[in-house]
Design an enzyme around this catalytic site. Structure first.
Site, short mmCIF file in Angstrom:
data_model
loop_
_atom_site.label_atom_id
_atom_site.label_comp_id
_atom_site.label_asym_id
_atom_site.label_seq_id
_atom_site.Cartn_x
_atom_site.Cartn_y
_atom_site.Cartn_z
N TYR A 1 61.72 27.47 54.84
CA TYR A 1 62.82 28.02 56.04
C TYR A 1 62.03 28.46 57.26
O TYR A 1 60.82 29.35 56.93
CB TYR A 1 63.74 28.96 55.47
N ASP B 1 53.46 29.81 58.28
CA ASP B 1 54.76 30.71 58.51
C ASP B 1 54.54 31.91 57.45
O ASP B 1 54.95 31.60 56.58
CB ASP B 1 55.90 29.96 58.35
N LYS C 1 59.58 40.23 59.68
CA LYS C 1 59.83 40.94 58.45
C LYS C 1 58.87 42.37 58.47
O LYS C 1 58.96 43.19 59.20
CB LYS C 1 59.70 39.94 57.33
C1 LIG Z 1 62.82 34.84 57.29
C2 LIG Z 1 61.97 34.14 57.70
C3 LIG Z 1 62.03 33.33 58.97
C4 LIG Z 1 63.02 33.77 60.02
O1 LIG Z 1 63.05 35.15 60.72
P1 LIG Z 1 64.25 35.74 61.20
O2 LIG Z 1 63.79 37.02 61.74
O3 LIG Z 1 65.12 35.77 60.28
O4 LIG Z 1 64.61 34.69 62.33
C5 LIG Z 1 61.09 32.23 59.16
N1 LIG Z 1 60.29 31.96 58.41
C6 LIG Z 1 60.21 32.46 57.08
C7 LIG Z 1 59.08 32.01 56.09
C8 LIG Z 1 61.05 33.57 56.76
O5 LIG Z 1 61.11 33.99 55.67
#
Ligand SMILES: *Cc1c(COP(=O)(O)O)cnc(C)c1O
Length: 428
Positions: free
Chosen positions: A144, A239, A267
């Site tokens: 994701y 990511d 995060k």
């Molecule tokens: C949470 C997450 C996102 C998206 O971040 P948001 O602040 O919810 O837009 C993207 N990549 C990874 C790996 C994530 O865990």
């Protein structure tokens, strides 16, 4: 435990907010029942609208790595708020957090702050395309990267097919530029490069996957992606929205010793306020506006409250040499306790863990990619989830989510959790 007040609040919310929530997984659709409405949180505990206390294993999906309402973060936010909440002009705190982040993470010279992980990943891909002059990207099924169009693409049949959108509203035009491979499958990635010569701008990957449960990269996977990107002049995007400042000071680059070209954050970097960021070496960042032609902007980007919260969080992590080891030990303790308990009751399971990320899968086979993650028994997960919730323990309301361990958890909390698992195990 009773959830009457939460039920009432959910009903009221559902009248004016689609599904009653502002992010879908919160609605409990995967597990049934009513979402818990929170009123406050402190340390390892959530307090809900019915007065229940819950041990929290989600921690706002990761940011509260040192516990809720962590005093240095709260103090920093209060102090800044009194000076005004947004200016749309540069402030010194942006430089301070940038300097600290760049000093903690290997292989990056500059960082640009945005408001979410979604924005970070979306902008990173645009930068990779602008830098390489190529259009296609490779992503992995089950990873994701936020909800921007290019990432909402499902696996077709076979790895070397064009992606097809898995959300209405994503156009075929966008989908065809996102190519999919199974996680941990280097051969599939190599095939995609061969089938699309000189067209791949970038690979984007969760270097430790966390959005199909926790799935570690197999030995050689990240190194192999690095080598393929080098061979084909493509940009490797890690990511690290979930793993950054969680698995090590320098994230997965440091932990596994593999360099990315662009790294995305979110995060933890915001200390619980809305922050994302992407970072790279000078030569890549020089392509970003206003230095270069790749456009990216944000009215509230670098917001002083958010920067102050993130700065306080990074300072706390930077100044505590043992924090990541301590987190890993707590997580290993929980892993051992849950595993022993489930085994004692002959419950088939696989537990994946890296540092302070852990997930329990109700399946026998090793969970190494999306397909194997999907084999888990969801009925069993639902029973597990509601059993824990009734015992005052809050895990993510979906079998495809990682648990996030916080340093505020005590060994008593972990023992209470393991004891709750022992009570539920016979009904699994
Ligand atoms: C949470 C997450 C996102 C998206 O971040 P948001 O602040 O919810 O837009 C993207 N990549 C990874 C790996 C994530 O865990």
């Amino acid at each position: 435990m009773k959830y009457q007040r939460s039920s009432q609040l959910f009903k009221a919310a559902s009248a004016v907010i689609p599904g009653g929530v502002n992010s879908p997984v919160r609605a409990f659709k995967a597990v049934g029942g009513t979402p818990v409405f929170v009123t406050k949180a402190k340390g390892a505990y959530l307090y809900d609208a019915d007065g229940n206390r819950l041990i929290d294993y989600i921690n706002s999906w990761g940011p509260m790595i040192l516990g809720h309402a962590y005093p240095p973060v709260i103090e920093a936010v209060i102090e800044k708020a009194q000076l005004g909440t947004s200016f749309g002009m540069p402030t010194e705190i942006e430089t301070k957090i940038a300097e600290l982040a760049v000093s903690m993470v290997p292989n990056i010279d500059q960082i640009r702050f945005v408001n979410s992980g979604t924005e970070a990943c979306m902008s990173a891909v645009r930068l990779a395309r602008g830098f390489t002059g190529k259009e296609k990207i490779i992503k992995f099924a089950g990873c994701y990267h936020g909800h921007s169009d290019s990432f909402l693409i499902q696996a077709g049949s076979g790895a070397v097919t064009f992606g097809s959108p898995n959300s209405p509203g994503v156009t075929e035009g966008t989908a065809k530029d996102t190519l999919l491979a199974p996680y941990n499958d280097l051969a599939a990635v190599a095939e995609i490069f061969e089938a699309n010569p000189s067209q791949i701008a970038s690979i984007i990957v969760e270097p430790v996957a966390g959005n199909m449960g926790c799935i570690p990269p197999q030995s050689g996977f990240l190194e192999g992606l690095r080598a393929l990107c080098d061979a084909h002049q493509a940009i490797l995007i890690f990511d690290e929205v979930m793993t950054g400042f969680r698995l090590a000071r320098g994230g997965v680059q440091e932990l596994y010793g593999v360099n990315a070209d662009i790294v995305c954050f979110g995060k933890v970097i915001g200390g619980g306020l809305p922050v994302g960021a992407f970072a790279a070496r000078h030569e890549i960042m020089a392509h970003l506006a206003p230095l270069g032609p790749v456009y990216q902007a944000g009215t509230l980007s670098g917001n002083p409250l958010a920067m102050a919260a993130g700065y306080a969080m990074l300072q706390a992590l930077e100044s505590d040499a043992e924090v990541f080891e301590r987190l890993a030990q707590k997580t290993a303790y929980l892993h051992a306790g849950i595993s022993k308990t489930l085994k004692a009751h002959q419950v088939l399971h696989t537990i994946n863990r890296v540092g302070s990320m852990i997930s329990v899968h109700f399946s026998e086979t090793p969970v190494v990619d999306f397909e194997t993650a999907a084999e888990g028994n969801n009925e069993r997960f639902k029973t597990f989830f509601h059993g824990l919730l009734n015992a005052g323990i809050y895990i993510a309301p979906s079998a495809f989510e990682t648990w996030f361990i916080t340093d505020a958890l005590t060994y008593e909390d972990l023992d209470e959790t393991i004891a709750a698992v022992a009570k539920i195990a016979p009904s699994l």
